[in-house]
Write an enzyme that holds these catalytic residues in place. Structure first.
Site: not given
Ligand code: GLU
Length: 427
Positions: A117
């Site tokens: 993240k």
């Molecule tokens: N931000 C989204 C989540 O928390 C998508 C993450 C992604 O597609 O890599 O799942």
């Protein structure tokens, strides 16, 4: 059993620290699985954390230095995967928690990814598009060495979107001297994006909500849903659910809620917000405070915005049968016990909102293939993964006599631990 009280000081705002909440859920599942100490240490320690300074010239000529993070929690099952969020209150602990949730989420739905993240401390509400572009490009340049289609693949999260992904893809590609679409997902369709990606998280919530309603013998057309958040996840879920005939009786936002017991006209509400800047004062609906919105009687409560909205302070006053966690970390660990005691059926975040990363995976596969699928195929494959994973978690919960959240964590931890055992430790 690790109780929340033993870890959190509920008199401070520890209950609101996502990394501590993640640790409690992790320890519970690890204890149930009887994971040995060494494996626990590996699984709970983020593999890589990068903090970067992002100096940027603002539109008025001043220089500001923003702080950015990228955390790779695990790469045991594949490259790290996860979004990037822009917000004034982003912290390293929050990004750590979100990265670990990506690891568990990808494992629950069995995608060949680890978890990561990113976050940048900034307030997008007061930044111009050109300032946001400069922040994004400099942030990308600073994390360039640790991202890549085989290393770590960012995606949108709060306050980032298709355009942000296009800038990241372009910056990365300029450095690598070749267009590399697979470095991010959630891109515009014309730059290697996937059909169905913008709706994917909301669509995944629809599928698990539908399956949850079956457990209560509630027909979708009889179901009443309250949704908190009206952005990419909540707005899409509301739109897709109302198209299925599910009654979305209330939307809760930061400035208040709107309620109509017969179901809101979601498209009209979206138009109203576009025109007035708020969901409030929508004709054919009653204004409520956000707290009143949370207390409404409904079948499904779908928190789809931020962390820490269901806490020890309000869990006892919720009036729903099912909670479908569209957001990451909307429920704190102390609230878990209250919900369990009240018999509320929780579809935990690492399952409920996995639709987004699942279609991100499809996007990455399509980029690598250079062959793009139609929307029907995307949605069918998404449905198959979401529904199968839902029943995998329920089966695990039944077999181990645990709540759904613990079951989802156990399933995920077990899969990641197995990958680590197979790989062995490089020394
Ligand atoms: N931000 C989204 C989540 O928390 C998508 C993450 C992604 O597609 O890599 O799942």
């Amino acid at each position: 059993m690790v109780t929340a009280d033993a870890v959190l000081n509920t008199h401070t705002n520890d209950e609101h620290n996502p990394w501590k909440n993640a640790a409690i859920r992790f320890e519970n599942a690890a204890a149930r699985l009887k994971l040995d100490d060494g494996m626990r240490k590996i699984l709970k320690t983020p593999a890589k954390e990068l903090t970067v300074a992002i100096p940027v010239v603002l539109d008025d000529g001043r220089i500001e230095v923003f702080t950015g993070y990228r955390v790779q929690h695990s790469i045991a099952r594949g490259p790290a995967k996860g979004g990037i969020r822009y917000a004034p209150d982003v912290s390293l602990d929050e990004v750590r928690a979100l990265a670990s949730w990506m690891t568990w989420k990808c494992a629950v739905v069995n995608l060949p990814y680890g978890g990561g993240k990113g976050g940048v401390i900034c307030d997008p509400a007061i930044l111009s598009p050109t300032e946001l572009e400069r922040i994004t490009r400099r942030y990308t340049a600073e994390i360039l060495d640790i991202i890549g289609p085989e290393k770590d693949i960012p995606a949108p999260d709060m306050n980032t979107n298709e355009q942000t992904m296009a800038w990241i893809m372009d910056t990365y590609s300029m450095h690598k001297r070749q267009t590399t679409t697979g470095v991010v997902t959630g891109k515009p369709l014309d730059l290697g994006g996937s059909r169905g990606r913008p709706e994917a998280t909301g669509r995944g919530c629809l599928y698990v909500t539908r399956e949850s309603l079956k457990r209560f013998d509630i027909a979708p057309t009889d179901a009443k849903v309250v949704i908190q958040g009206f952005g990419n996840v909540g707005g899409m879920a509301a739109r897709l659910m109302s198209r299925e005939g599910i009654k979305v009786i209330a939307i809760i936002e930061v400035d208040g809620a709107v309620h109509n017991e017969n179901g809101l006209d979601i498209e009209a509400l979206m138009k109203h917000r576009r025109e007035t800047g708020s969901i409030l004062d929508f004709p054919e609906a009653q204004n409520l405070t956000s707290e009143e919105g949370f207390r409404l009687k409904c079948d499904v409560l779908l928190p789809a915005a931020k962390e820490n909205v269901i806490t020890s302070a309000n869990a006892a006053s919720l009036n729903c049968k099912i909670i479908c966690e569209g957001a990451n970390g909307p429920t704190t660990a102390p609230a878990d016990q209250i919900l369990a005691d009240r018999g509320i059926f929780v579809v935990p975040d690492i399952l409920a909102n996995a639709g987004g990363v699942t279609v991100s995976y499809f996007e990455w596969v399509q980029d690598r293939q250079g062959y793009f699928w139609n929307e029907k195929l995307v949605n069918e494959r998404l449905e198959e993964i979401m529904v199968n994973s839902f029943y995998d978690v329920l089966k695990y919960a039944r077999e181990h006599t645990v709540e759904n959240r613990t079951a989802a964590y156990m399933l995920a931890l077990d899969r990641v631990a197995f990958a680590i055992k197979l790989r062995g430790l490089y020394a």
